[in-house]
Design a protein around this motif. Structure first.
Motif, PDB file in Angstrom:
ATOM      1  N   GLY A 331       5.053  16.184   4.608  1.00 54.52           N
ATOM      2  CA  GLY A 331       5.480  16.135   3.201  1.00 54.52           C
ATOM      3  C   GLY A 331       5.289  14.799   2.512  1.00 54.52           C
ATOM      4  O   GLY A 331       5.867  14.582   1.450  1.00 54.52           O
ATOM      5  N   CYS A 332       4.480  13.896   3.089  1.00 55.02           N
ATOM      6  CA  CYS A 332       4.208  12.610   2.427  1.00 55.02           C
ATOM      7  C   CYS A 332       3.105  12.853   1.394  1.00 55.02           C
ATOM      8  O   CYS A 332       1.922  12.574   1.631  1.00 55.02           O
ATOM      9  CB  CYS A 332       3.794  11.554   3.447  1.00 55.02           C
ATOM     10  N   SER A 333       3.500  13.359   0.256  1.00 55.38           N
ATOM     11  CA  SER A 333       2.558  13.901  -0.720  1.00 55.38           C
ATOM     12  C   SER A 333       1.771  12.860  -1.504  1.00 55.38           C
ATOM     13  O   SER A 333       0.908  13.218  -2.308  1.00 55.38           O
ATOM     14  CB  SER A 333       3.309  14.810  -1.706  1.00 55.38           C
ATOM     15  N   SER A 334       2.041  11.566  -1.294  1.00 57.54           N
ATOM     16  CA  SER A 334       1.276  10.528  -2.000  1.00 57.54           C
ATOM     17  C   SER A 334       0.224   9.861  -1.111  1.00 57.54           C
ATOM     18  O   SER A 334      -0.579   9.064  -1.594  1.00 57.54           O
ATOM     19  CB  SER A 334       2.218   9.454  -2.555  1.00 57.54           C
ATOM     20  N   ILE A 335       0.231  10.170   0.177  1.00 58.19           N
ATOM     21  CA  ILE A 335      -0.768   9.586   1.083  1.00 58.19           C
ATOM     22  C   ILE A 335      -2.150  10.086   0.683  1.00 58.19           C
ATOM     23  O   ILE A 335      -2.388  11.287   0.600  1.00 58.19           O
ATOM     24  CB  ILE A 335      -0.474   9.949   2.550  1.00 58.19           C
ATOM     25  N   THR A 336      -3.073   9.152   0.448  1.00 56.24           N
ATOM     26  CA  THR A 336      -4.437   9.518   0.048  1.00 56.24           C
ATOM     27  C   THR A 336      -5.440   9.337   1.179  1.00 56.24           C
ATOM     28  O   THR A 336      -6.466  10.008   1.214  1.00 56.24           O
ATOM     29  CB  THR A 336      -4.879   8.678  -1.154  1.00 56.24           C
ATOM     30  N   GLY A 337      -5.153   8.413   2.086  1.00 54.59           N
ATOM     31  CA  GLY A 337      -6.085   8.175   3.185  1.00 54.59           C
ATOM     32  C   GLY A 337      -5.377   7.731   4.444  1.00 54.59           C
ATOM     33  O   GLY A 337      -4.350   7.061   4.381  1.00 54.59           O
ATOM     34  N   VAL A 338      -5.915   8.128   5.596  1.00 58.98           N
ATOM     35  CA  VAL A 338      -5.349   7.737   6.890  1.00 58.98           C
ATOM     36  C   VAL A 338      -6.482   7.294   7.808  1.00 58.98           C
ATOM     37  O   VAL A 338      -7.481   8.018   7.971  1.00 58.98           O
ATOM     38  CB  VAL A 338      -4.579   8.908   7.546  1.00 58.98           C
TER      39      VAL A 338
END
Length: 415
Positions: A331-338
């Motif tokens: 639910g970390c809905s702001s993560i754009t890249g990993v």
């Protein structure tokens, strides 16, 4: 239960009303109950609303509502996988509540009786102590001042701690501990000055929120009552929604389970380099948290450690990391890249579930297992880089519910 949709605040919700209208719990607007055809027409909006409810859910009932919304959409997108994910998440939350409830399961009658006895004893002890203090305080105060003036600050601090509320005892104590802090290069304090902290013999510090009257900026001491602080105790700041910033000393090596769970106003946290363990649910629900470093000594990110951190954009993964556990970033809905470090071997079930803005992912060539639904609900995932060959990628055990990953474009760094 009927499905309703509020076009004003884009909120899909359940209603048990018998009428054709239901009040939106978010904005209060009266909304129509949707027919089957209307559900189909609004399936995109209902899906996104269900995803959002699941992301911010802190209780089983919230997850159940998200699940029912997914059920209403049938096989649309990855709804079957989302339903399984909701069932799993709800069961974990129920288990957690059972454990917490059992720890509080004392007989009310026994507690009432014990409190009555305690009150009588406390009153008697209070009278005795007050009488003794009238005699002892002036003597200890004189002795403490003598040690202070003679430069024996440790003995003076010990004596002033016993009579901190007598005359200007606290002022002397503050001067002594400020001096200790300057000398040690780290914050040193005691319970007489900061009664909202307590520390165990092995260095686990506990925040006693009921005694705290300050603002939302809290500095945790490195040494408290003569004990070096090594751990933020379980539940210490759990659901303390007034917390806006926290300074953690370099002496800390462990952040225990639920330590900062639900601290929804904290925007940034710097963990000391010496931290080696981050517990389960440690930062779950820190919805304003935008930035946090994960120290190099951390080899595994525990279950739900950063779940529902909806403002977290780009988690900084340490090189020594080998495993990301179940629902760690759910639910970390702001993560754009990993970018996963080269030593990561396992990504647990639902680890990045519902990270709806995750568009780029770099996988380690050491990756051996990707758990069920690890990338379920990652609707923006289009670009995946694998730091190995196509042959190595095919050897990864990818469990069900990872269609978002398997359907993305895979770029191979090696031939």
């Amino acid at each position: 239960m009927a499905i309703c949709y509020c076009s004003g605040c884009k909120n899909a919700f359940l209603s048990s009303t018998d009428s054709d209208l239901a009040k939106c719990p978010k904005c209060g607007k009266e909304c129509d109950i949707l027919s089957e055809n209307e559900i189909k027409e609004n399936k995109d909006a209902i899906y996104l609303s269900a995803i959002h409810k699941k992301q911010i859910a802190l209780y089983p009932r919230d997850v159940e509502e998200a699940k029912e919304l997914f059920v209403s959409l049938g096989k649309y997108r990855d709804c079957p996988e989302q339903i399984e994910s909701c069932e799993y998440l709800a069961s974990r939350m129920v288990e957690r509540e059972i454990v917490e409830e059992s720890s509080r399961a004392f007989s009310p009658a026994k507690v009432k009786k014990a409190l009555k006895i305690f009150a009588i004893i406390a009153a008697a002890v209070g009278i005795i102590v007050a009488s003794l203090l009238l005699c002892i305080s002036p003597i200890k105060y004189a002795l403490a001042k003598k040690n202070y003036n003679g430069g024996n600050y440790e003995k003076a601090a010990e004596l002033f701690s016993d009579i901190a509320d007598y005359k200007d005892g606290k002022e002397y104590l503050k001067n002594i501990y400020d001096s200790f802090s300057e000398k040690e290069g780290k914050k040193v304090s005691c319970s007489a000055l900061e009664p909202y902290f307590s520390v165990s013999a092995d260095g686990a510090i506990i925040f006693q929120r009921s005694r705290y009257t300050g603002d939302g900026d809290i500095v945790i001491p490195a040494v408290f009552d003569g004990v070096a602080v090594h751990e933020i105790e379980k539940n210490s700041f759990k659901n303390y929604t007034k917390l806006t910033s926290v300074s953690i000393p370099e002496t800390v090596t462990e952040i225990s389970d639920y330590a900062f769970y639900g601290c929804s106003l904290v925007k940034e946290i710097t963990l000391p380099d010496g931290v080696k363990h981050i517990g389960q649910y440690a930062f779950m629900g820190c919805s304003s948290l935008e930035k946090i470093n994960i120290p190099s000594g951390v080899t595994s990110i525990s279950s739900y450690a950063f779940a529902s951190c909806t403002s977290l954009k780009f988690p900084d993964m340490p090189e020594g990391l080998t495993k990301i556990d179940t629902s760690a970033f759910l639910g970390c809905s702001s993560i754009t890249g990993v970018i996963l470090p080269q030593n990561v071997q396992e990504i647990g079930a639902f680890a990045f579930d519902s990270c709806t803005k995750l568009s780029s992912l770099t996988l380690s060539h050491e990756t051996a297992k990707i758990g069920e639904g690890a990338f379920s609900g990652c609707i923006s995932l289009k670009d995946v880089t694998f730091m190995g060959s196509e042959a190595q990628y095919k050897e990864i055990a990818v469990e069900k519910g990872n269609e978002r990953l398997t359907e993305a474009k895979i770029n191979f760094a090696a031939k």
